[in-house]
Design a protein around this motif. Structure first.
Motif, short mmCIF file in Angstrom:
data_model
loop_
_atom_site.label_atom_id
_atom_site.label_comp_id
_atom_site.label_asym_id
_atom_site.label_seq_id
_atom_site.Cartn_x
_atom_site.Cartn_y
_atom_site.Cartn_z
N PHE A 43 0.89 -1.26 -0.09
CA PHE A 43 -0.15 -0.04 -0.04
C PHE A 43 0.92 1.22 -0.06
O PHE A 43 2.07 1.03 0.53
CB PHE A 43 -0.87 -0.08 1.19
N LEU A 44 0.28 2.32 -0.38
CA LEU A 44 1.01 3.75 -0.50
C LEU A 44 0.35 4.54 0.51
O LEU A 44 -0.68 4.42 0.90
CB LEU A 44 0.76 4.14 -1.86
N VAL A 45 1.14 5.50 1.00
CA VAL A 45 0.58 6.33 1.99
C VAL A 45 0.82 7.82 1.50
O VAL A 45 1.84 8.46 1.41
CB VAL A 45 1.29 6.32 3.35
N PRO A 46 -0.55 8.67 0.93
CA PRO A 46 -0.37 10.08 0.67
C PRO A 46 0.07 10.82 1.85
O PRO A 46 0.14 10.75 3.22
CB PRO A 46 -1.85 10.40 0.71
N PRO A 47 1.16 11.76 1.59
CA PRO A 47 1.65 12.65 2.68
C PRO A 47 0.75 13.50 3.56
O PRO A 47 1.03 13.68 4.75
CB PRO A 47 2.47 13.60 1.74
N VAL A 48 -0.37 13.62 2.97
CA VAL A 48 -1.50 14.46 3.75
C VAL A 48 -1.87 13.63 4.92
O VAL A 48 -2.46 14.13 5.82
CB VAL A 48 -2.70 14.88 2.93
N TRP A 56 8.90 3.32 14.12
CA TRP A 56 7.82 4.11 13.30
C TRP A 56 7.33 3.02 12.45
O TRP A 56 5.85 3.41 12.34
CB TRP A 56 8.57 5.26 12.77
N SER A 57 8.07 2.26 11.84
CA SER A 57 7.42 1.42 10.61
C SER A 57 6.35 0.52 11.29
O SER A 57 5.16 0.23 10.87
CB SER A 57 8.40 0.60 9.98
N LEU A 58 6.65 -0.17 12.51
CA LEU A 58 5.76 -1.05 13.41
C LEU A 58 4.60 -0.33 13.61
O LEU A 58 3.53 -1.01 13.41
CB LEU A 58 6.44 -1.72 14.30
N ALA A 59 4.78 0.65 14.21
CA ALA A 59 3.61 1.47 14.55
C ALA A 59 2.52 1.86 13.37
O ALA A 59 1.43 1.72 13.69
CB ALA A 59 3.93 2.92 15.22
N ASP A 60 3.17 2.31 12.27
CA ASP A 60 2.36 2.51 11.05
C ASP A 60 1.68 1.04 10.50
O ASP A 60 0.61 1.24 10.28
CB ASP A 60 2.83 3.31 10.15
N LEU A 61 2.48 0.35 10.71
CA LEU A 61 1.87 -1.02 10.28
C LEU A 61 0.69 -1.88 11.14
O LEU A 61 -0.32 -2.24 10.76
CB LEU A 61 2.90 -2.12 10.10
N ALA A 62 0.94 -1.61 12.38
CA ALA A 62 0.02 -1.82 13.45
C ALA A 62 -1.55 -0.95 12.95
O ALA A 62 -2.43 -1.68 12.95
CB ALA A 62 0.33 -1.44 14.86
N ASP A 63 -1.39 0.19 12.68
CA ASP A 63 -2.53 0.87 12.55
C ASP A 63 -3.17 0.49 11.19
O ASP A 63 -4.28 0.49 10.97
CB ASP A 63 -2.25 2.62 12.27
N ALA A 64 -2.30 0.35 9.94
CA ALA A 64 -2.77 0.14 8.67
C ALA A 64 -3.28 -1.44 8.52
O ALA A 64 -4.33 -1.57 8.14
CB ALA A 64 -1.72 0.36 7.58
N ARG A 106 1.70 10.36 8.26
CA ARG A 106 2.38 9.03 8.63
C ARG A 106 3.90 9.10 8.54
O ARG A 106 4.35 9.97 7.73
CB ARG A 106 1.78 7.86 7.91
N ARG A 107 4.57 8.22 9.36
CA ARG A 107 6.13 8.08 8.87
C ARG A 107 6.28 7.76 7.85
O ARG A 107 7.43 7.94 7.14
CB ARG A 107 6.54 7.33 10.40
N ILE A 108 5.86 6.38 7.55
CA ILE A 108 6.08 5.50 6.18
C ILE A 108 5.43 6.09 5.15
O ILE A 108 4.34 6.88 5.25
CB ILE A 108 5.79 4.13 6.28
N LYS A 109 5.91 6.19 3.75
CA LYS A 109 5.31 6.49 2.62
C LYS A 109 4.66 5.39 1.76
O LYS A 109 3.97 5.45 0.96
CB LYS A 109 6.21 7.32 1.84
N ALA A 110 5.27 3.90 2.17
CA ALA A 110 4.59 2.90 1.61
C ALA A 110 4.97 1.81 2.17
O ALA A 110 6.07 1.56 3.02
CB ALA A 110 5.20 2.73 -0.06
N SER A 111 4.47 0.60 2.28
CA SER A 111 4.86 -0.86 2.37
C SER A 111 4.58 -1.63 1.32
O SER A 111 3.64 -1.57 0.70
CB SER A 111 4.05 -1.21 3.60
#
Length: 474
Positions: A320-325, A380-388, A328-333
Motif C-alpha cells: 500500500f501507498l501512504v499519501p503525505p497528507v 515508526w514502521s511497526l507503529a504505522d503497520l499496526a494501524d494500517a 504518517r512516518r512511512i510512505k509505502a509498504s
C-alpha cells in the motif's frame, strides 16, 4: 605484417547500474576499467540478509513495459519473473482503499475511482467535469502537481499523484517536472483533456513490472562477473583532466594518489560528484549539475513468522501507498511475500514459514526525519503497520538500508538542463555522462542512459558495433 592497433582504454567512474552497463557495453570495443568509490558495486540495487534470507533491500523491480531492463537480464541468462500479486491499496482516512488504475495518479477509469472511496463527491465531480472544460493546451514545462491540480483538483494530487511520485522519486508532485517525469501527461495536456486522454489509452495484458528470481540485486554481480571489464572498488576518483592523448584521472587519497590515463571516460556518478569532476573539463555542465537537488530515503525490511501474523499472511495485496497528507512516518509498504512468489518460497524454505515485507521512508527536503536511529525507523514502521494492517507480531529480524541523496529531483525545466549538460560534455571528445540524473531514475531509463553514453564515446571508431538498441514506446 602490421600490428593491429591496441584496443583503446576506457575508464568508467561509478559502479551503479549505469556504470556497470556502460562498462559491459564498452567492453565490446575497449579495454575497460570501472572505478567504484565504495566497497561494492550495484548502487541502489543491493541484496541484504534478514532472518537468514537473502532479499532485495534496494530497488526490487524493473518497469517491464520498457524493454531495456528485461532485455539485458535475458541476455545475461537471468530468469525474469513477474509479480504474483498486483493489487495495491492507498492508506487514507484510516482505511486501506483499493488503488484505481491510473497514469501516475490520473484515473484511467473514473467509475473505479468512485468505487475506491478515495476522493470526495466534490473531488469526483471535478474529475468527471474535466473533459468538458475549455482547456488551454500545455506549453512549456510545469510541475506534475500544478498541472493535475489545475485540471482535476487538489484531491487527486494529494491522494493519488503524491504517493505514486513519492514512491518513484521520493519527491513532491508540485516540484517535479511533468515533461521529465510523466511525459505522457504532458502529451495529453498538449492535446486537451487528461481524463479523456487517460481513458483512451490502450489496455495491455503485459505485466507492468518484472524482477529477477532471487532479486534485482543479483544483476550487478552478474554484470561485474561478465569478464568484459575490470572492477576496482574503494577507488574514489578525485580529479579529471584532459591531456593531449585523452584524459588523466586522479584516484585515491592525496597522500597516496594514483594517476590513471584513458582514451575515453564515462562518468556514471550522481550529479554532485559528476559536477566536481567536470569543474575543469566542462565547467558549464558542472554548474548545471551542481543545481540538481536530491532526496534521501530508507528501506526497512522485516521478517515475521506467518503464524504470528495470519491476517497479513492471507492478504491479497502486494502493498500500500501512504499519501503525505495522512501525516504518517512511512510512505509505502511492500508485502514482498505476496508480491513475489520467489520470496514466499524462500520464506518457507527453512522449515519455518516466514513473511518478508518492507517499508520505505523519506522524501525530498525532509532529510531530518531520517536522522533517526535504525531502531527508531523500525519502531515508526511497526507503529504505522499496526494501524494500517493490525500487525502486532514481533519481528524475527529487521534490516535498515539507507540511501543518502540517492534520488535526483527533476525540477521544472529539467529536460533543458540535461540538454545543456550533454551539449557541453559533447564538445569534449571521448567523454560522456550517464545515470539517474538525466533521463529517468528507473532501471530501464538508466540502462538507456548508459547505452547513449557508450554510443557517444564510441562514435567515429571504425568497426565499433553495439548490440541493437531495443525499441521503446516510453
Amino acid at each position: 605484417m602490421s600490428t593491429p592497433d591496441p584496443r583503446p582504454r576506457a575508464v568508467v567512474v561509478g559502479g551503479g547500474i549505469g556504470g556497470l552497463v556502460a562498462a559491459y557495453l564498452l567492453g565490446e570495443t575497449h579495454d575497460v576499467l570501472l572505478l567504484e568509490g565504495s566497497a561494492q558495486v550495484g548502487g541502489k540495487l543491493r541484496l541484504g540478509e534478514v532472518a537468514g534470507l537473502t532479499v532485495d533491500v534496494g530497488a526490487e523491480a524493473v518497469l517491464n513495459r520498457r524493454p531495456e531492463g528485461v532485455a539485458l537480464a535475458r541476455e545475461l541468462g537471468l530468469d525474469v519473473v513477474h509479480p504474483a500479486s498486483t493489487a495495491t491499496a492507498v492508506w487514507s482516512r484510516g482505511e486501506l482503499r483499493p488503488m484505481p488504475r491510473t497514469l501516475m495518479g490520473v484515473p484511467l477509469d473514473v467509475d473505479a475511482l468512485e468505487a475506491s472511496g478515495l476522493v470526495s463527491e466534490a473531488g469526483l465531480a471535478a474529475v468527471r467535469a474535466e473533459p468538458g472544460l475549455d482547456l488551454a493546451p500545455l506549453t512549456g514545462d510545469v510541475s506534475v502537481g500544478d498541472l493535475v491540480a489545475a485540471r482535476l483538483g487538489d484531491e487527486v494530487v494529494d491522494l493519488l499523484v503524491e504517493p505514486l511520485l513519492g514512491g518513484v522519486y521520493a519527491g513532491h508532485a508540485r516540484l517535479l517536472s511533468v515533461r521529465a517525469t510523466v511525459p505522457q501527461l504532458a502529451a495529453m495536456a498538449e492535446r486537451g483533456s487528461l481524463v479523456a486522454g487517460a481513458a483512451a489509452l490502450p489496455t495491455s495484458d503485459v505485466p507492468v513490472f518484472a524482477s529477477l528470481a532471487g532479486g534485482m540485486g543479483r544483476l550487478p554481480g552478474v554484470l561485474a562477473a561478465s569478464g568484459r571489464f575490470e572492477v576496482r572498488t574503494g577507488a574514489t576518483v578525485r580529479g579529471l583532466r584532459r591531456t593531449a592523448a585523452g584524459f588523466e584521472l586522479v584516484v585515491g587519497p592525496t597522500p597516496s594518489e594514483e594517476l590513471l590515463t584513458a582514451d575515453a571516460v564515462v562518468l556514471a556518478t550522481p550529479a554532485a560528484p559528476t559536477s566536481r569532476l567536470l569543474t575543469d573539463v566542462a565547467p558549464l555542465a558542472s554548474a548545471e549539475l551542481a543545481g540538481i537537488e536530491h532526496a534521501s530515503s530508507a528501506v526497512v525490511t522485516f521478517a515475521v513468522r506467518a503464524a504470528d501474523a495470519p491476517d497479513l499472511a492471507a492478504t491479497p495485496l502486494s502493498g500500500f501507498l501512504v499519501p503525505p497528507v495522512e501525516g504518517r512516518r512511512i510512505k509505502a509498504s511492500t508485502f514482498s511475500f505476496s508480491k513475489w512468489a520467489w520470496v514466499r518460497e524462500l520464506g518457507r524454505s527453512g522449515g519455518d514459514d516466514v513473511l518478508v515485507f518492507r517499508t520505505s521512508l523519506g522524501r525530498h527536503r525532509e532529510e531530518a526525519s531520517l536522522q533517526a536511529s535504525d531502531e527508531e525507523l523500525v519502531a515508526w514502521s511497526l507503529a504505522d503497520l499496526a494501524d494500517a494492517v493490525g500487525l502486532t507480531a514481533t519481528p524475527l529480524d529487521t534490516h535498515v538500508q539507507r540511501w543518502g541523496g540517492g534520488l535526483p529531483q527533476y525540477a521544472v525545466g529539467h529536460l533543458d538542463l540535461v540538454e545543456r549538460v550533454r551539449h557541453e560534455v559533447g564538445t569534449v571528445p571521448g567523454l560522456a555522462v550517464c545515470g539517474a540524473a538525466y533521463d529517468g531514475v528507473g532501471i530501464p531509463a538508466v540502462i538507456a542512459s548508459a547505452r547513449r553514453a557508450v554510443e557517444r564515446v564510441s562514435a567515429g571508431r571504425s568497426g565499433a558495433q553495439l548490440p541493437p538498441r531495443p525499441s521503446s514506446n516510453s
